[in-house]
Design an enzyme around this catalytic site. Structure first.
Site, PDB file in Angstrom:
ATOM      1  N   THR A 182      -1.053  -0.224  -9.730  1.00 32.89           N
ATOM      2  CA  THR A 182      -0.709   1.003  -9.875  1.00 32.89           C
ATOM      3  C   THR A 182      -0.903   2.285  -9.261  1.00 32.89           C
ATOM      4  OG1 THR A 182      -2.511   1.907 -10.996  1.00 32.89           O
ATOM      5  CG2 THR A 182      -0.529   1.177 -12.349  1.00 32.89           C
ATOM      6  N   ASP A 183      -1.885   2.157  -7.835  1.00 26.69           N
ATOM      7  CA  ASP A 183      -1.971   2.698  -6.871  1.00 26.69           C
ATOM      8  C   ASP A 183      -0.457   2.669  -6.197  1.00 26.69           C
ATOM      9  OD1 ASP A 183      -4.862   3.159  -7.805  1.00 26.69           O
ATOM     10  OD2 ASP A 183      -6.081   2.213  -6.311  1.00 26.69           O
ATOM     11  N   PHE A 184       0.157   2.114  -6.527  1.00 25.35           N
ATOM     12  CA  PHE A 184       0.992   2.066  -5.232  1.00 25.35           C
ATOM     13  C   PHE A 184       2.904   2.599  -5.976  1.00 25.35           C
ATOM     14  CE2 PHE A 184      -2.298  -0.324  -3.646  1.00 25.35           C
ATOM     15  CZ  PHE A 184      -2.778   0.299  -2.624  1.00 25.35           C
TER      16      PHE A 184
END
Lengths: 417, 421
Positions: A182-184
């Site tokens: 989810t960081d990307f």
């Protein structure tokens, strides 16, 4: 020493002259600010060695030797930024931070909710100093709600949002999706909203505060499955590589390549044309005549038999050899590329995806370039990620207007640790 | 009640995308832009993509289409016909953005190249979304979600290591490329607000996937190690040549939780593990590993026998509780543990309910209200807009060709009869 060139707005770049104070750390917050810097903004990355960014402590380290300035992980989300060391636990450091806020257009935050407010640097504090300031906070769960204090990373976000449970085989435990997925996903939503808010500020003079829950942002790309569940009560389940609409659709083993037996080709048959082309390429033209294989459901019923025949063909070829032959016939096929291969991928190279930048301690190493290519004002690789506090002195001189004596005094007090 | 202002309210977006990249216009609409979806007469072929409302396939019931095209108005237009092309130029002249995802070169072949579009409207931001980009050796390669996932490098990293790599079962790279495209669009737009000049933006789904690899590519670059996939239980290869089979996803009473068994010197990990052990002891677990010196037991150096011995009490503890109990208990104790949520768990999340995340949108043509994921970002002054339902094919032809372009009803009927709209 003349530091002014560090602060000269790069001419013709979208964000030339936009000033950012980047208090964020780890992934999403710094990635958003990095993209502003890549497109011309002046971004000050504020850190302290008394509480270093987790990513500076994580591998890969140059020569395998740990060190705050030796990790590629600590550098790659900070291209084109200037490094400022500031120990915000000290009142004099906070005074300097407030002066930077007066200078800035945008302030970033990715700490646990309330952390910056405790230091007198929350949005309510900043807007009193500068009403038109834009500030974003990005965390796993957002600034409100019963789970807001959850202090996890992107792998926790990916698990919470459902990506982990949806990846793997139906007859086994979930495999989970790689890394802090989810960081990307989350950065691109926040970046887009931020630039829209910047344009709104330019037109109206009004600043605002942006609250991003990385889980909420990432759920956007599960939208169709979420709509379906709410409407039908049936939840999408992990299903290996099966697809609801395409068959054959899978990942097939190939001949060993590059010294590895773990080599694979992805193939997706979208329609009758792909089906006929695949059959022709692998020498199974009788499939096309076979009326019982004409539709997707029928092929799914015989998927093991079809997969066996496809595998017999892919086993004789490397992933890239097989891909090129199938693509020439118009069939969607892709080599399952290793990270090593991505650095030789002719398409990524053509797009200039890999930037090699000369880091002050690590020397030259690879960075991902922004994925959006602008024809007239492309992203520019100007500087590697800064070492911790690399530009503290220059920032004190040029932005804060401090003389050498004042800098020495503050240094002795530990303000720049 | 006056509506709150929207950040992109002054701007118009002409959205010619298919399934690939349709989310870009949705994001710009959420930020307040007037987005006009342009479909070919009869409707966008992407309407054939499932899942379908109540699982009945029909072009008006595609939930993937309905999701990615919410918030947009809709017209039909055939750009392959000269009069359709002329209409498209007129729409482009009143627009700030043009988004498209046809096969590279297709628009130029129809006389709609970047040069021609920018000549007609020098301030236009033209955004191209394609699997591999507008140029380069793979430009004309065919791709689907799975193929983009493979060539972008993510697929090799996903799945159990004794079987083939696996993608997430929710196709998503077409949506991921869309939000990158929105980001690229506003970047070019911001420069345009200063110079008055537009430009084109080129997005490739493959490259958007490469951005999801976290640090794996740099691990190759710096340490020459090819990261490899692993499932719930994984084998870690250490630099000294030793290995550790360790668990990432742990079974619990009703599913799985994400947690790592480790101690060591990293403050967060050590405190987290100690807090979990204290919780186990509080609950009266006789074999809670309270006597272990966790500061000396980083998973980076632990041997396999120690790891396996220490795992047992944690497996037993997790088996006694649900994933929600484990997550909420961990939250209260600052333990680094997350629930492995299924779609149903996400829909029932107390956090999302408390934040009023979900948006209910009435769809008259389905006779139903659909529940959408809400704002990806909350803007205090210019809030994200709850969308109008995605349009039916040509739903706003009259409003847009009539009111916006000033076509008469006769002209419109004529274009309709000729199959142009």
């Amino acid at each position: 020493m003349d530091h002014r060139s560090l602060f000269a707005p790069p001419e013709g770049m979208p964000f030339a002259g936009i000033k950012v104070v980047d208090f964020a750390w780890v992934g999403v917050g710094p990635i958003v600010a990095r993209h502003l810097a890549d497109f011309g903004a002046t971004v000050l990355r504020v850190e302290s060695s008394t509480r270093p960014d987790t990513l500076r402590l994580a591998p890969p380290f140059r020569d395998g030797q740990p060190g705050l300035d030796r990790s590629a992980f600590g550098a790659v989300y900070n291209t084109n930024k200037l490094g400022l060391a500031l120990n915000l636990r000290l009142p004099r450091a906070r005074e300097l931070a407030i002066r930077l806020v007066r200078w800035a257009d945008i302030v970033t935050d990715s700490m646990t909710p309330g952390s910056l407010a405790k230091l007198g640097l929350g949005y309510e504090d900043l807007r009193r100093v500068k009403p038109e300031i834009l500030m974003y906070s990005t965390t796993q769960m957002g600034q409100t709600g019963p789970y807001r204090d959850f202090g996890g990373y992107g792998q926790h976000g990916a698990s919470t949002a459902g990506f982990h449970a949806l990846t793997g085989w139906p007859d086994r435990a979930p495999a989970g999706i790689f890394g802090a997925y989810t960081d990307f996903v989350a950065p691109w939503f926040l970046y887009t909203a931020l630039v829209a808010a910047l344009d709104y500020r330019d037109r109206t003079g009004e600043g605002q505060y942006l609250d991003e829950s990385q889980v909420e942002a990432a759920l956007q790309i599960l939208g169709p499955a979420l709509l379906d569940y709410a409407a039908s009560g049936q939840a999408l389940q992990r299903s290996g590589n099966d697809d609801a609409e395409m068959t054959p659709h899978g990942v097939f083993p190939c001949a060993s390549d590059g010294g590895s037996d773990d080599r694979w080709l992805a193939i997706a048959v979208r329609d009758a044309a792909d089906w006929a082309a695949l059959a022709a390429v692998i020498g199974r033209t009788e499939w096309v005549q076979d009326e019982t294989l004409r539709d997707t459901a029928a092929r799914r019923a015989r998927s093991e038999e079809l997969a066996g025949a496809i595998t017999a063909w892919t086993r004789q070829r490397t992933p890239h050899e097989a891909m090129v032959v199938l693509q020439a016939a118009g069939v969607p096929a892709g080599a399952v590329q290793t990270c090593e291969e991505l650095f030789a991928d002719p398409q990524l190279l053509h797009r200039g995806h890999w930037w090699t930048l000369d880091h002050a301690v690590m020397g030259p190493h690879a960075y991902d370039a922004p994925a959006w290519k602008l024809s007239e004002s492309p992203a520019q690789p100007r500087r590697a990620g800064p070492t911790l506090g690399q530009h503290t002195h220059a920032i004190c001189h040029e932005i804060l207007g401090l003389g050498d004596e004042a800098i020495a005094e503050l240094t002795a007090e530990g303000v720049f640790e | 009640m006056s509506e709150a202002p929207a950040a992109l309210a002054p701007y118009r977006v002409l959205d010619l995308t298919g399934a690939l990249g349709a989310l870009a216009g949705r994001v710009l609409a959420g930020l307040g832009a007037d987005v006009i979806k342009v479909e070919r007469p009869g409707g966008d072929p992407a309407r054939a993509q499932g899942p379908f409302f109540q699982h009945e396939p029909h072009p008006h019931r595609s939930l993937s289409w309905i999701f990615a095209n919410a918030g947009k108005r809709g017209v039909t237009l055939d750009p392959a016909q000269p009069r359709g092309r002329a209409l498209l130029f007129r729409l482009a002249a009143t627009s700030d953005f043009l988004l498209e995802s046809s096969p590279p070169g297709r628009l130029a072949a129809l006389g709609l190249s970047d040069e021609q579009l920018l000549a007609a409207n020098p301030a236009l931001v033209v955004v191209h979304i394609s699997p591999f980009g507008q140029s380069g050796p793979y430009r004309d390669f065919q791709a689907t979600d799975l193929v983009a996932w493979a060539l972008g490098g993510q697929l090799y990293l996903d799945g159990d290591d004794d079987r083939a790599p696996t993608r997430p079962s929710a196709p998503q790279t077409e949506l991921l490329a869309g939000v990158h495209a929105a980001a690229g669009a506003v970047t070019a737009h911001y420069l345009r607000t200063r110079t008055g000049r537009g430009q084109s933006v080129d997005i490739a789904a493959q490259e958007c996937v490469t951005w999801t690899l976290m640090i794996a590519a740099q691990v190759w670059d710096v340490s020459h190690i090819n990261s490899r996939r692993g499932g719930a239980v994984r084998t870690a290869q250490r630099l000294d040549g030793s290995t550790l089979v360790h668990r990432v996803l742990w079974p619990c009473k009703d599913g799985f939780v994400l947690w790592s068994l480790s101690g060591g010197q990293a403050a967060g990990t050590l405190a987290s593990t100690r807090a979990l052990v204290r919780w186990m002891a509080e609950e009266g677990m006789a074999d809670a590993p309270t006597e272990v010196d966790w500061s000396q037991l980083s998973a980076a150096v632990m041997d396999q026998a120690t790891y396996d011995r220490l795992s047992a009490p944690f497996l037993a503890f997790f088996a006694s509780k649900s994933k929600r109990e484990l997550f909420e208990g961990s939250l209260a104790r600052s333990i680094q543990l997350a629930a492995v949520n299924e779609i149903a768990d996400v829909a029932a999340s107390p956090q999302l309910a408390e934040r009023e995340y979900w948006s209910d949108v009435a769809h008259a043509y389905l006779g139903a209200t659909l529940r959408f994921p809400g704002a990806p970002v909350r803007l205090s002054r210019t809030p994200w807009r709850t969308p109008r339902p995605a349009p039916l094919p040509g739903e706003h032809n009259r409003e847009i060709y009539g009111d916006l372009l000033g076509l008469s009803m006769d002209e419109l009927r004529d274009l309709c009869a000729a199959g142009v709209v």
